[in-house]
Design an enzyme around this catalytic site. Structure first.
Site, PDB file in Angstrom:
ATOM      1  N   ASN A  13       0.854  -1.191   0.000  1.00 49.73           N
ATOM      2  CA  ASN A  13       0.000   0.000   0.000  1.00 49.73           C
ATOM      3  C   ASN A  13       0.898   1.251   0.000  1.00 49.73           C
ATOM      4  O   ASN A  13       1.704   1.450   0.912  1.00 49.73           O
ATOM      5  CB  ASN A  13      -0.888  -0.052   1.251  1.00 49.73           C
ATOM      6  CG  ASN A  13      -1.847   1.111   1.320  1.00 49.73           C
ATOM      7  OD1 ASN A  13      -1.459   2.246   1.050  1.00 49.73           O
ATOM      8  ND2 ASN A  13      -3.081   0.855   1.695  1.00 49.73           N
ATOM      9  N   HIS A  16       0.928   6.193   1.886  1.00 47.06           N
ATOM     10  CA  HIS A  16       1.663   7.133   2.738  1.00 47.06           C
ATOM     11  C   HIS A  16       2.900   7.734   2.067  1.00 47.06           C
ATOM     12  O   HIS A  16       3.492   8.663   2.592  1.00 47.06           O
ATOM     13  CB  HIS A  16       1.935   6.525   4.106  1.00 47.06           C
ATOM     14  CG  HIS A  16       0.622   6.253   4.802  1.00 47.06           C
ATOM     15  ND1 HIS A  16      -0.299   7.253   5.012  1.00 47.06           N
ATOM     16  CD2 HIS A  16       0.056   5.105   5.240  1.00 47.06           C
ATOM     17  CE1 HIS A  16      -1.378   6.728   5.584  1.00 47.06           C
ATOM     18  NE2 HIS A  16      -1.191   5.437   5.724  1.00 47.06           N
ATOM     19  N   HIS A  49      -5.593   3.687  -1.798  1.00 46.56           N
ATOM     20  CA  HIS A  49      -6.930   4.065  -1.315  1.00 46.56           C
ATOM     21  C   HIS A  49      -7.203   5.507  -1.736  1.00 46.56           C
ATOM     22  O   HIS A  49      -6.536   6.423  -1.260  1.00 46.56           O
ATOM     23  CB  HIS A  49      -6.938   3.920   0.216  1.00 46.56           C
ATOM     24  CG  HIS A  49      -8.261   4.216   0.857  1.00 46.56           C
ATOM     25  ND1 HIS A  49      -8.451   4.085   2.214  1.00 46.56           N
ATOM     26  CD2 HIS A  49      -9.450   4.627   0.357  1.00 46.56           C
ATOM     27  CE1 HIS A  49      -9.695   4.409   2.518  1.00 46.56           C
ATOM     28  NE2 HIS A  49     -10.329   4.752   1.421  1.00 46.56           N
ATOM     29  N   ARG A  51      -9.269   8.255  -1.057  1.00 46.34           N
ATOM     30  CA  ARG A  51     -10.254   8.658  -0.037  1.00 46.34           C
ATOM     31  C   ARG A  51     -11.115   9.795  -0.573  1.00 46.34           C
ATOM     32  O   ARG A  51     -10.685  10.565  -1.442  1.00 46.34           O
ATOM     33  CB  ARG A  51      -9.545   9.102   1.238  1.00 46.34           C
ATOM     34  CG  ARG A  51      -8.822   7.975   1.947  1.00 46.34           C
ATOM     35  CD  ARG A  51      -8.301   8.430   3.299  1.00 46.34           C
ATOM     36  NE  ARG A  51      -9.363   8.511   4.269  1.00 46.34           N
ATOM     37  CZ  ARG A  51      -9.602   7.627   5.233  1.00 46.34           C
ATOM     38  NH1 ARG A  51      -8.816   6.582   5.368  1.00 46.34           N
ATOM     39  NH2 ARG A  51     -10.590   7.788   6.058  1.00 46.34           N
ATOM     40  N   ARG A  55      -6.888  12.873   0.826  1.00 47.39           N
ATOM     41  CA  ARG A  55      -5.814  13.328   1.723  1.00 47.39           C
ATOM     42  C   ARG A  55      -4.452  12.743   1.358  1.00 47.39           C
ATOM     43  O   ARG A  55      -3.431  13.278   1.743  1.00 47.39           O
ATOM     44  CB  ARG A  55      -6.146  13.002   3.183  1.00 47.39           C
ATOM     45  CG  ARG A  55      -6.097  11.549   3.518  1.00 47.39           C
ATOM     46  CD  ARG A  55      -6.275  11.298   5.001  1.00 47.39           C
ATOM     47  NE  ARG A  55      -7.631  11.514   5.437  1.00 47.39           N
ATOM     48  CZ  ARG A  55      -8.160  10.913   6.507  1.00 47.39           C
ATOM     49  NH1 ARG A  55      -7.426  10.094   7.229  1.00 47.39           N
ATOM     50  NH2 ARG A  55      -9.404  11.123   6.854  1.00 47.39           N
ATOM     51  N   GLU A  76      -8.638   0.634  -3.357  1.00 45.50           N
ATOM     52  CA  GLU A  76      -9.487   0.688  -2.153  1.00 45.50           C
ATOM     53  C   GLU A  76     -10.393   1.910  -2.241  1.00 45.50           C
ATOM     54  O   GLU A  76      -9.918   3.015  -2.550  1.00 45.50           O
ATOM     55  CB  GLU A  76      -8.626   0.819  -0.901  1.00 45.50           C
ATOM     56  CG  GLU A  76      -7.933  -0.449  -0.521  1.00 45.50           C
ATOM     57  CD  GLU A  76      -7.159  -0.268   0.783  1.00 45.50           C
ATOM     58  OE1 GLU A  76      -7.312   0.763   1.456  1.00 45.50           O
ATOM     59  OE2 GLU A  76      -6.388  -1.162   1.103  1.00 45.50           O
ATOM     60  N   THR A 107      -8.287   3.577   8.290  1.00 44.25           N
ATOM     61  CA  THR A 107      -9.513   2.788   8.221  1.00 44.25           C
ATOM     62  C   THR A 107      -9.640   2.004   9.520  1.00 44.25           C
ATOM     63  O   THR A 107      -9.030   0.958   9.693  1.00 44.25           O
ATOM     64  CB  THR A 107      -9.456   1.848   6.990  1.00 44.25           C
ATOM     65  OG1 THR A 107      -9.034   2.617   5.874  1.00 44.25           O
ATOM     66  CG2 THR A 107     -10.809   1.251   6.698  1.00 44.25           C
ATOM     67  N   GLU A 157     -11.314  -9.234   2.974  1.00 45.11           N
ATOM     68  CA  GLU A 157     -10.053  -8.919   3.646  1.00 45.11           C
ATOM     69  C   GLU A 157     -10.386  -8.705   5.112  1.00 45.11           C
ATOM     70  O   GLU A 157     -11.241  -7.886   5.454  1.00 45.11           O
ATOM     71  CB  GLU A 157      -9.412  -7.660   3.047  1.00 45.11           C
ATOM     72  CG  GLU A 157      -8.085  -7.343   3.729  1.00 45.11           C
ATOM     73  CD  GLU A 157      -7.235  -6.323   2.982  1.00 45.11           C
ATOM     74  OE1 GLU A 157      -7.328  -6.256   1.727  1.00 45.11           O
ATOM     75  OE2 GLU A 157      -6.484  -5.595   3.654  1.00 45.11           O
ATOM     76  N   HIS A 200      -3.877  -4.556   7.688  1.00 43.82           N
ATOM     77  CA  HIS A 200      -3.973  -3.377   8.544  1.00 43.82           C
ATOM     78  C   HIS A 200      -3.063  -3.509   9.768  1.00 43.82           C
ATOM     79  O   HIS A 200      -3.238  -4.415  10.578  1.00 43.82           O
ATOM     80  CB  HIS A 200      -5.396  -3.057   9.028  1.00 43.82           C
ATOM     81  CG  HIS A 200      -5.558  -1.584   9.272  1.00 43.82           C
ATOM     82  ND1 HIS A 200      -5.135  -0.972  10.409  1.00 43.82           N
ATOM     83  CD2 HIS A 200      -6.041  -0.595   8.474  1.00 43.82           C
ATOM     84  CE1 HIS A 200      -5.365   0.323  10.325  1.00 43.82           C
ATOM     85  NE2 HIS A 200      -5.908   0.582   9.154  1.00 43.82           N
TER      86      HIS A 200
HETATM   87  N1  PXP Z   1      -5.966  -3.196   3.884  1.00 45.50           N
HETATM   88  C1  PXP Z   1      -6.928  -2.246   3.880  1.00 45.50           C
HETATM   89  C2  PXP Z   1      -8.282  -2.620   3.375  1.00 45.50           C
HETATM   90  C3  PXP Z   1      -6.647  -0.927   4.324  1.00 45.50           C
HETATM   91  O1  PXP Z   1      -7.624  -0.006   4.306  1.00 45.50           O
HETATM   92  C4  PXP Z   1      -5.337  -0.621   4.725  1.00 45.50           C
HETATM   93  C5  PXP Z   1      -5.006   0.770   5.156  1.00 45.50           C
HETATM   94  O2  PXP Z   1      -5.274   1.674   4.161  1.00 45.50           O
HETATM   95  C6  PXP Z   1      -4.371  -1.635   4.677  1.00 45.50           C
HETATM   96  C7  PXP Z   1      -4.718  -2.919   4.288  1.00 45.50           C
HETATM   97  C8  PXP Z   1      -2.947  -1.367   5.048  1.00 45.50           C
HETATM   98  O3  PXP Z   1      -2.861  -1.037   6.386  1.00 45.50           O
HETATM   99  P1  PXP Z   1      -1.485  -0.463   6.935  1.00 45.50           P
HETATM  100  O4  PXP Z   1      -1.205   0.788   6.185  1.00 45.50           O
HETATM  101  O5  PXP Z   1      -1.773  -0.247   8.385  1.00 45.50           O
HETATM  102  O6  PXP Z   1      -0.448  -1.524   6.694  1.00 45.50           O
END
Ligand code: PXP
Length: 258
Positions: A13, A16, A49, A51, A55, A76, A107, A157, A200
């Site tokens: 992901n 960030h 994602h 949003r 952001r 996402e 999330t 998920e 997550h």
């Molecule tokens: N899976 C989903 C569905 C998420 O919304 C997120 C966070 O955006 C992640 C995985 C990844 O989580 P993390 O950034 O905490 O590793």
């Protein structure tokens, strides 16, 4: 359906990277560069994602990602008409439906599917018809899993945040209870015929027990990898996570790990 115990996919992901870029409003660090690097480091997919408040990832990032990477994009999004239209325009490999609240920092929980079955069933149908593999991000809760199955989602998920928080806060009895629940719900979902992903909050310290669940086909990991990249570089962070996942799978299958 994929067989349990097979190779575990890693979705990286990159949200960030965009968070840091947006802190200055310029063009660096470039999420596209991170996506290409993740691909070279062994990621099986890129997760982003978009949003509602944009952001981190922007519409332009999604446009660019669709053309820039050769591994699948897991898009996402919240279950809104705006996001559905964007997904239908791009037709990414996968669409993961997540809950979204403006005031949250991330999330924070899974989607409430059970109370919104009808709406969600109608919402995901055109996405599936467009060829997107639809996944629903939910808590490890039997009711939600059954509802996700009833609305016709092929993939769920499971939210691993409660397990990871309990670990980082030193609440080890809670962590172990969360882990047990996750393991049971992975097996339950798999028996229903669902493909199971998890994600997550996962870190080097928390990834192995989740990777060891044979029913899990994919992990999506972002925040920790991007943070770790500050110290060791993104390539090294992804390679180390990948190795831990592979070790956990090997050990669970009785092949021993490095
Ligand atoms: N899976 C989903 C569905 C998420 O919304 C997120 C966070 O955006 C992640 C995985 C990844 O989580 P993390 O950034 O905490 O590793």
């Amino acid at each position: 359906m994929a067989q349990p115990g097979g190779r575990l996919r890693l979705g990286v992901n990159i949200d960030h990277v965009a968070t840091v870029r947006n802190a200055r409003g310029g063009t660096t660090p470039d999420p596209m560069r991170a996506a290409r690097l993740a691909e070279m480091a062994g990621a099986d997919g890129i997760t982003a994602h978009l949003r509602e408040d944009r952001r981190h990832i922007t519409d332009a990032d999604i446009d660019a990602l669709m053309g820039a990477i050769s591994i699948p994009l897991n898009f996402e999004m919240a279950a809104t008409a705006e996001m559905q239209a964007i997904a239908l325009r791009h037709r990414p490999h996968a669409v993961c439906i997540v809950p979204e609240r403006r005031e949250e920092r991330t999330t924070e929980g899974g989607l409430e599917v059970a109370r919104e079955e009808n709406r969600l069933a109608h919402f995901i149908a055109p996405l599936a018809e467009a060829g997107c593999r639809v996944s629903i991000f939910i808590a490890a809760d039997r009711r939600q899993i059954e509802a996700a199955h009833r609305i016709g989602a092929p993939v769920i998920e499971l939210h691993t945040g409660a397990y990871c928080d309990a670990h980082s806060e030193g609440r080890f009895a809670d962590r172990d209870a969360e882990l047990q629940r996750l393991g049971e719900m992975c097996a339950f979902a798999h028996d229903l015929g669902l493909e199971v992903h998890c994600g997550h909050g996962l870190t080097y310290e928390t990834v192995k027990p989740i990777a060891a669940f044979p029913e899990v086909m994919e992990l999506n990991i972002g925040h920790f990898l991007i943070g770790e990249a500050i110290f060791s570089g993104l390539d090294s962070a992804i390679r180390r996570m990948r190795a831990l996942m592979d070790d956990a799978r090997g050990e669970a299958l009785g092949q021993g790990g490095a």
